[in-house]
Design a protein around this motif. Structure first.
Motif, PDB file in Angstrom:
ATOM      1  N   ARG A  29     -33.973 -59.613  31.760  1.00 13.12           N
ATOM      2  CA  ARG A  29     -32.912 -58.971  31.003  1.00 13.12           C
ATOM      3  C   ARG A  29     -32.439 -59.915  29.890  1.00 13.12           C
ATOM      4  O   ARG A  29     -32.544 -61.139  30.009  1.00 13.12           O
ATOM      5  N   LEU A  30     -31.917 -59.321  28.854  1.00 11.32           N
ATOM      6  CA  LEU A  30     -31.375 -60.085  27.728  1.00 11.32           C
ATOM      7  C   LEU A  30     -29.871 -60.203  27.896  1.00 11.32           C
ATOM      8  O   LEU A  30     -29.184 -59.202  28.112  1.00 11.32           O
ATOM      9  N   ARG A  31     -29.362 -61.418  27.809  1.00 11.16           N
ATOM     10  CA  ARG A  31     -27.920 -61.630  27.927  1.00 11.16           C
ATOM     11  C   ARG A  31     -27.317 -61.827  26.543  1.00 11.16           C
ATOM     12  O   ARG A  31     -27.804 -62.615  25.739  1.00 11.16           O
ATOM     13  N   LYS A  32     -26.267 -61.103  26.258  1.00 13.41           N
ATOM     14  CA  LYS A  32     -25.597 -61.181  24.973  1.00 13.41           C
ATOM     15  C   LYS A  32     -24.764 -62.453  24.863  1.00 13.41           C
ATOM     16  O   LYS A  32     -24.545 -63.152  25.854  1.00 13.41           O
ATOM     17  N   LYS A  79     -58.379 -50.890  23.417  1.00 13.17           N
ATOM     18  CA  LYS A  79     -57.292 -51.188  22.482  1.00 13.17           C
ATOM     19  C   LYS A  79     -56.379 -52.267  23.044  1.00 13.17           C
ATOM     20  O   LYS A  79     -56.070 -52.264  24.241  1.00 13.17           O
ATOM     21  N   PRO A  80     -55.925 -53.192  22.200  1.00  9.90           N
ATOM     22  CA  PRO A  80     -55.067 -54.276  22.677  1.00  9.90           C
ATOM     23  C   PRO A  80     -53.647 -53.811  22.942  1.00  9.90           C
ATOM     24  O   PRO A  80     -53.170 -52.817  22.370  1.00  9.90           O
ATOM     25  N   GLY A  81     -52.968 -54.525  23.800  1.00  4.43           N
ATOM     26  CA  GLY A  81     -51.577 -54.237  24.074  1.00  4.43           C
ATOM     27  C   GLY A  81     -50.690 -54.661  22.912  1.00  4.43           C
ATOM     28  O   GLY A  81     -51.091 -55.439  22.054  1.00  4.43           O
ATOM     29  N   PHE A  82     -49.477 -54.135  22.913  1.00  6.12           N
ATOM     30  CA  PHE A  82     -48.544 -54.478  21.838  1.00  6.12           C
ATOM     31  C   PHE A  82     -47.110 -54.339  22.332  1.00  6.12           C
ATOM     32  O   PHE A  82     -46.828 -53.703  23.349  1.00  6.12           O
ATOM     33  N   VAL A  83     -46.195 -54.971  21.589  1.00  7.75           N
ATOM     34  CA  VAL A  83     -44.764 -54.880  21.851  1.00  7.75           C
ATOM     35  C   VAL A  83     -44.169 -53.920  20.824  1.00  7.75           C
ATOM     36  O   VAL A  83     -44.491 -54.005  19.636  1.00  7.75           O
ATOM     37  N   VAL A  84     -43.300 -53.028  21.263  1.00  2.00           N
ATOM     38  CA  VAL A  84     -42.710 -52.059  20.343  1.00  2.00           C
ATOM     39  C   VAL A  84     -41.936 -52.777  19.230  1.00  2.00           C
ATOM     40  O   VAL A  84     -41.394 -53.866  19.433  1.00  2.00           O
ATOM     41  N   VAL A  85     -41.885 -52.145  18.062  1.00  2.00           N
ATOM     42  CA  VAL A  85     -41.305 -52.805  16.894  1.00  2.00           C
ATOM     43  C   VAL A  85     -39.819 -53.059  17.030  1.00  2.00           C
ATOM     44  O   VAL A  85     -39.282 -53.984  16.393  1.00  2.00           O
ATOM     45  N   ASP A  86     -39.132 -52.264  17.860  1.00  2.00           N
ATOM     46  CA  ASP A  86     -37.694 -52.476  18.015  1.00  2.00           C
ATOM     47  C   ASP A  86     -37.362 -53.394  19.189  1.00  2.00           C
ATOM     48  O   ASP A  86     -36.270 -53.349  19.753  1.00  2.00           O
ATOM     49  N   MET A  87     -38.321 -54.260  19.521  1.00  2.00           N
ATOM     50  CA  MET A  87     -38.088 -55.277  20.539  1.00  2.00           C
ATOM     51  C   MET A  87     -38.573 -56.643  20.030  1.00  2.00           C
ATOM     52  O   MET A  87     -39.344 -57.333  20.701  1.00  2.00           O
ATOM     53  N   ASP A 112     -37.037 -59.270  19.924  1.00  2.00           N
ATOM     54  CA  ASP A 112     -36.440 -60.323  20.750  1.00  2.00           C
ATOM     55  C   ASP A 112     -37.016 -60.339  22.154  1.00  2.00           C
ATOM     56  O   ASP A 112     -36.390 -60.841  23.091  1.00  2.00           O
ATOM     57  N   VAL A 113     -38.220 -59.814  22.321  1.00  2.00           N
ATOM     58  CA  VAL A 113     -38.815 -59.671  23.652  1.00  2.00           C
ATOM     59  C   VAL A 113     -38.824 -60.978  24.435  1.00  2.00           C
ATOM     60  O   VAL A 113     -38.607 -60.980  25.659  1.00  2.00           O
ATOM     61  N   ASP A 114     -39.050 -62.102  23.766  1.00  2.00           N
ATOM     62  CA  ASP A 114     -39.155 -63.373  24.487  1.00  2.00           C
ATOM     63  C   ASP A 114     -37.798 -63.937  24.899  1.00  2.00           C
ATOM     64  O   ASP A 114     -37.736 -64.957  25.606  1.00  2.00           O
ATOM     65  N   LEU A 115     -36.737 -63.291  24.468  1.00  2.00           N
ATOM     66  CA  LEU A 115     -35.396 -63.724  24.865  1.00  2.00           C
ATOM     67  C   LEU A 115     -34.948 -63.053  26.165  1.00  2.00           C
ATOM     68  O   LEU A 115     -33.905 -63.403  26.719  1.00  2.00           O
TER      69      LEU A 115
END
Length: 232
Positions: free
Chosen positions: A173-176, A86-94, A96-99
């Motif tokens: 980490r994501l900076r606001k 099975k392929p990997g995936f990013v959770v739906v509530d992320m 902005d993962v690439d940020l």
């Protein structure tokens, strides 16, 4: 930090010694098309791996070949992961993962390709929170892995991802907008196929997040002794 955890530095996990040779890692990335994602030629990948193996002790054994996150973001790498077919995936509530970017204390080589040395999955820090683990790693002169680096590790050594022995990648980490850090911290683990993941994703590699102040018994903190780019 948790009373049951030792603050005494330990050697990196022997799992790092099981990484493929740098030439094999380059071929793996070419096979997956990572060079195309990064805007590089297959030859550039192979040449870098060959040059680094030639000048490094023991041919670079135990080092991980990584592509700079600006060239190959987590959202593009995650689907390349495989577990149980099975392929990997990013959770739906992320979304902005690439940020999620490197912490100010994490210095990346100014190059599209680089190596990480002395990898450790951080099992001994299981049940620590990210807020507790980061200063401890810093005190040991270790650098936390970025999310993309953690994905690269699993791409090259799939068995590094085990149930009850998965890991966080708190170098990202994501900076606001106000400059404060978002309290989400990224991690790589295995889906149970529950909730919004969907049953069809059970056992698939999962890119998700945890709160910076929370502890999880099944998540360590992946780190390295250093990074080096071409010519360094």
């Amino acid at each position: 930090m948790p009373e049951t955890a030792s603050a005494t530095p330990v050697l990196p996990s022997s799992l790092s010694a099981s990484l493929p040779a740098l030439s094999a890692q380059a071929e793996r990335l070419v096979e997956l098309g990572v060079h195309e994602i990064a805007g590089l030629s297959a030859e550039e990948l192979r040449t870098f791996a060959s040059a680094e193996a030639a000048k490094a002790p023991a041919g670079g054994e135990g080092a991980l070949l990584a592509v700079h996150p600006d060239r190959a973001p987590a959202s593009a790498l995650a689907p390349l992961l495989r577990r149980s077919g099975k392929p990997g995936f990013v959770v739906v509530d992320m979304p902005d993962v690439d940020l999620f970017a490197p912490l100010d204390t994490v210095a990346l080589p100014d190059a599209p390709l680089y190596l990480l040395t002395g990898l450790d999955r951080g099992d001994r820090m299981a049940n620590w929170s990210p807020d507790e683990a980061l200063p401890a790693l810093t005190a040991e002169a270790r650098t936390p892995l970025l999310l993309t680096e953690g994905i690269h590790w699993v791409l090259q050594q799939p068995d590094i991802l085990e149930r009850n022995h998965c890991f966080m990648t708190i170098g990202s980490r994501l900076r606001k907008a106000n400059g404060a850090l978002d309290t989400r911290t990224p991690a790589v683990w295995i889906s149970n196929g529950t909730g919004r993941d969907g049953r069809e994703r059970r056992d698939a590699p999962k890119i998700g997040w945890c709160w910076a102040g929370n502890r999880h018994t099944w998540l360590g903190f992946a780190s390295a002794t250093g990074r080096r780019g071409q010519g360094s």
